[in-house]
Design a protein around this motif. Structure first.
Motif, PDB file in Angstrom:
ATOM      1  N   PRO A   1       0.837  -1.209   0.000  1.00  0.00           N
ATOM      2  CA  PRO A   1       0.000   0.000   0.000  1.00  0.00           C
ATOM      3  C   PRO A   1       0.870   1.256   0.000  1.00  0.00           C
ATOM      4  CG  PRO A   1      -0.730  -1.549   1.702  1.00  0.00           C
ATOM      5  CD  PRO A   1       0.582  -2.059   1.187  1.00  0.00           C
ATOM      6  N   TYR A   2       0.408   2.259  -0.732  1.00  0.00           N
ATOM      7  CA  TYR A   2       1.100   3.553  -0.739  1.00  0.00           C
ATOM      8  C   TYR A   2       0.063   4.643  -0.887  1.00  0.00           C
ATOM      9  CZ  TYR A   2       4.037   7.491  -1.993  1.00  0.00           C
ATOM     10  OH  TYR A   2       4.640   8.725  -2.003  1.00  0.00           O
ATOM     11  N   ARG A   3       0.157   5.681  -0.039  1.00  0.00           N
ATOM     12  CA  ARG A   3      -0.744   6.837  -0.128  1.00  0.00           C
ATOM     13  C   ARG A   3       0.115   8.084  -0.206  1.00  0.00           C
ATOM     14  NH1 ARG A   3      -4.944   8.039   3.714  1.00  0.00           N
ATOM     15  NH2 ARG A   3      -6.285   8.525   1.930  1.00  0.00           N
ATOM     16  N   CYS A   4      -0.012   8.820  -1.324  1.00  0.00           N
ATOM     17  CA  CYS A   4       0.853   9.988  -1.513  1.00  0.00           C
ATOM     18  C   CYS A   4       0.594  11.058  -0.464  1.00  0.00           C
ATOM     19  CB  CYS A   4       0.661  10.561  -2.909  1.00  0.00           C
ATOM     20  SG  CYS A   4      -1.007  11.167  -3.244  1.00  0.00           S
ATOM     21  N   GLN A   5      -0.608  11.062   0.150  1.00  0.00           N
ATOM     22  CA  GLN A   5      -0.901  12.058   1.180  1.00  0.00           C
ATOM     23  C   GLN A   5      -0.093  11.839   2.454  1.00  0.00           C
ATOM     24  OE1 GLN A   5      -3.051   9.955  -0.305  1.00  0.00           O
ATOM     25  NE2 GLN A   5      -5.126  10.787  -0.399  1.00  0.00           N
ATOM     26  N   GLU A   6       0.331  10.599   2.682  1.00  0.00           N
ATOM     27  CA  GLU A   6       0.922  10.254   3.974  1.00  0.00           C
ATOM     28  C   GLU A   6       2.353   9.729   3.873  1.00  0.00           C
ATOM     29  OE1 GLU A   6      -1.656   7.685   6.247  1.00  0.00           O
ATOM     30  OE2 GLU A   6      -3.437   8.504   5.275  1.00  0.00           O
ATOM     31  N   ASP A   7       2.696   9.071   2.771  1.00  0.00           N
ATOM     32  CA  ASP A   7       3.988   8.395   2.671  1.00  0.00           C
ATOM     33  C   ASP A   7       5.004   9.262   1.926  1.00  0.00           C
ATOM     34  OD1 ASP A   7       3.064   6.026   3.978  1.00  0.00           O
ATOM     35  OD2 ASP A   7       1.997   5.507   2.139  1.00  0.00           O
ATOM     36  N   GLY A   8       6.283   9.037   2.245  1.00  0.00           N
ATOM     37  CA  GLY A   8       7.342   9.887   1.728  1.00  0.00           C
ATOM     38  C   GLY A   8       7.865   9.464   0.368  1.00  0.00           C
ATOM     39  N   MET A   9       8.778  10.274  -0.156  1.00  0.00           N
ATOM     40  CA  MET A   9       9.363   9.993  -1.462  1.00  0.00           C
ATOM     41  C   MET A   9      10.842  10.329  -1.447  1.00  0.00           C
ATOM     42  SD  MET A   9       8.101  11.075  -5.279  1.00  0.00           S
ATOM     43  CE  MET A   9       8.609  12.776  -5.409  1.00  0.00           C
ATOM     44  N   ILE A  10      11.633   9.464  -2.065  1.00  0.00           N
ATOM     45  CA  ILE A  10      13.057   9.700  -2.277  1.00  0.00           C
ATOM     46  C   ILE A  10      13.274   9.952  -3.757  1.00  0.00           C
ATOM     47  CG2 ILE A  10      15.360   8.675  -2.222  1.00  0.00           C
ATOM     48  CD1 ILE A  10      14.382   9.263   0.551  1.00  0.00           C
ATOM     49  N   GLY A  11      13.819  11.112  -4.077  1.00  0.00           N
ATOM     50  CA  GLY A  11      14.095  11.449  -5.460  1.00  0.00           C
ATOM     51  C   GLY A  11      15.583  11.422  -5.743  1.00  0.00           C
ATOM     52  N   LEU A  12      15.968  10.796  -6.835  1.00  0.00           N
ATOM     53  CA  LEU A  12      17.360  10.752  -7.272  1.00  0.00           C
ATOM     54  C   LEU A  12      17.456  11.379  -8.656  1.00  0.00           C
ATOM     55  CD1 LEU A  12      18.332   7.074  -6.302  1.00  0.00           C
ATOM     56  CD2 LEU A  12      18.727   9.160  -4.973  1.00  0.00           C
ATOM     57  N   GLY A  13      18.439  12.250  -8.833  1.00  0.00           N
ATOM     58  CA  GLY A  13      18.606  12.937 -10.096  1.00  0.00           C
ATOM     59  C   GLY A  13      18.405  14.425  -9.907  1.00  0.00           C
ATOM     60  N   CYS A  14      18.869  15.180 -10.889  1.00  0.00           N
ATOM     61  CA  CYS A  14      18.960  16.626 -10.724  1.00  0.00           C
ATOM     62  C   CYS A  14      17.603  17.315 -10.649  1.00  0.00           C
ATOM     63  CB  CYS A  14      19.777  17.215 -11.881  1.00  0.00           C
ATOM     64  SG  CYS A  14      20.337  18.878 -11.576  1.00  0.00           S
TER      65      CYS A  14
END
Length: 439
Positions: free
Chosen positions: A292-305
């Motif tokens: 399960p993933y909810r964009c309102q509550e769960d985080g994000m790791i971004g890689l790249g410029c």
């Protein structure tokens, strides 16, 4: 209700609220934040991993993405080397973590050669621990960049969704936004994708293009439907600062609204369900698997410029630009950055409690699931009506319906998503966005 009423009298396309706060609200942080300290305080059992490939074969007239068209010399190789350095530093900094979703976006990831594309996806699996068979993986592409070899790489690396930016099946409409694209090339790419057996095909189409009519828009939709895509995203044409169209000062509001309504009616009649203003999903689409993933509550790791990362109280990314000179300067800085520097966040936006509440409300309300009152109370320990009393104005304006435990936009509200999102931005975020210095 004056502000909402005034906004409703204006353009239906005031801002695409796919993320809050928008990147134009980011600023250099007073003090860099070590990622190890930041993520030590965060939930990390269901993260989103996003990898950014900021390169394209051309710059479309509507595009305000952070991307470099036709990169020269060794820039791509140096960028991929830096991406590897960043991945290793970030993986060590965040500690034990699990990923629930992954996407590779851009730019155009499939601008890369097959070997380089495999390298990017390999980093995700080998370094970050986000691999095939465990989580849904989405990759963006454009028709002219696809080959059978690249699609084999994507399939072998576990890609479950390919999002193809077609924009229009009409060659004249594509040329009008600086996108020279042969319809035969689009059809060839679609045949290759189906041969690769990637489970979900999404097609992006744009309505409101220069020279487009409602009839030609529907012709593009019918051309898309011949390939039975599992998903379709219908985007209004946005006229954004520093883009070719933005500098021309053109607008097409009346046509866009008519196209949206006709396109929506066609897709609903073809058995697609509307998930948001833009997203339509076929009844034959495979169910979304993975944790399960909810964009309102769960985080994000971004890689790249050009990638953003979302912790609960801080959103951070590299600096943002649209014009090619600004993009090039930022990319050069990224490509030459030493590994240790990737362990710090130094540019972003610190989210206040008000920001966090508004983000939750915007991202819930603008999706098909609606805004759950109990989920809101569980997340913030307070009542929605006490925190954001203006939310009641949506019902008063005939844009939303209140159920026993949720507020949902109705048909009229969904088509005004690009009014409702910006209306809910905080005054501080609006000011930061208005004061942003474009590069």
């Amino acid at each position: 209700m004056s502000d909402l009423r005034t906004r409703l009298e204006g353009s239906p396309y005031q801002g695409y609220s796919y993320s809050y706060p928008h990147k134009t609200a980011y600023r250099p942080l007073a003090e860099p934040v070590p990622l190890a300290e930041l993520w030590a305080r965060e939930r990390k059992d269901a993260l989103y991993l996003y990898l950014h490939v900021p390169f394209c074969g051309m710059r479309c007239g509507f595009c305000n993405l952070f991307t470099k068209a036709r990169p020269e010399g060794s820039l791509v190789d140096r960028y991929l080397d830096a991406l590897g350095r960043q991945a290793r530093v970030v993986r060590e900094a965040i500690g034990e973590a699990s990923f629930a979703r992954m996407a590779v976006g851009g730019g155009t990831p499939t601008f890369l050669e097959a070997e380089a594309l495999d390298c990017v996806l390999g980093l995700a699996e080998r370094v970050m621990g986000a691999g095939p068979g465990r989580i849904p993986i989405s990759v963006e592409a454009s028709p002219g960049t696809l080959t059978a070899e690249k699609l084999r790489v994507l399939a072998d690396r576990g890609t479950t969704r390919l999002s193809l930016g077609v924009e229009s099946f009409d060659e004249a409409e594509a040329r009008a936004v600086n996108r020279p694209q042969a319809t035969a090339e689009v059809e060839r790419a679609l045949d290759l994708i189906r041969e690769a057996r990637i489970p979900t095909l999404n097609l992006d189409l744009i309505y409101g293009l220069p020279g487009q009519s409602v009839a030609s828009w529907l012709a593009s939709l019918h051309a898309a439907l011949r390939h039975r895509p599992e998903e379709l995203y219908l985007y209004p044409l946005y006229v954004r600062p520093q883009t070719t169209l933005g500098r021309a000062g053109r607008d097409w509001d009346d046509l866009r609204l008519a196209c949206y309504r006709e396109g929506r009616s066609l897709l609903l009649g073809e058995g697609y369900a509307q998930v948001s203003m833009r997203m339509f999903r076929s009844a034959q689409a495979p169910p979304e698997a993975g944790p399960p993933y909810r964009c309102q509550e769960d985080g994000m790791i971004g890689l790249g410029c050009g990638a953003r990362s979302y912790a609960a109280g801080l959103h951070y990314a590299d600096a943002y630009a649209v014009r090619q000179r600004g993009v090039g300067a930022i990319l050069e800085g990224y490509a030459s950055r030493p590994g240790a520097a990737f362990g710090l966040a130094d540019h972003g936006h610190r989210l206040s409690e008000d920001d966090r509440r508004r983000r939750f409300v915007i991202q819930s309300l603008l999706s098909g699931e609606g805004l759950s009152f109990s989920d809101y109370s569980r997340q913030f320990g307070s009542e929605l009506g006490d925190d954001l009393p203006e939310i009641a104005e949506l019902e008063e304006a005939g844009l939303a319906t209140r159920g026993p435990d949720a507020l949902r936009l109705n048909e009229r509200g969904i088509e005004r998503s690009d009014v409702i999102g910006p209306w809910l931005y905080s005054r501080k975020v609006r000011t930061l966005m208005e004061d942003y210095e474009w590069h």
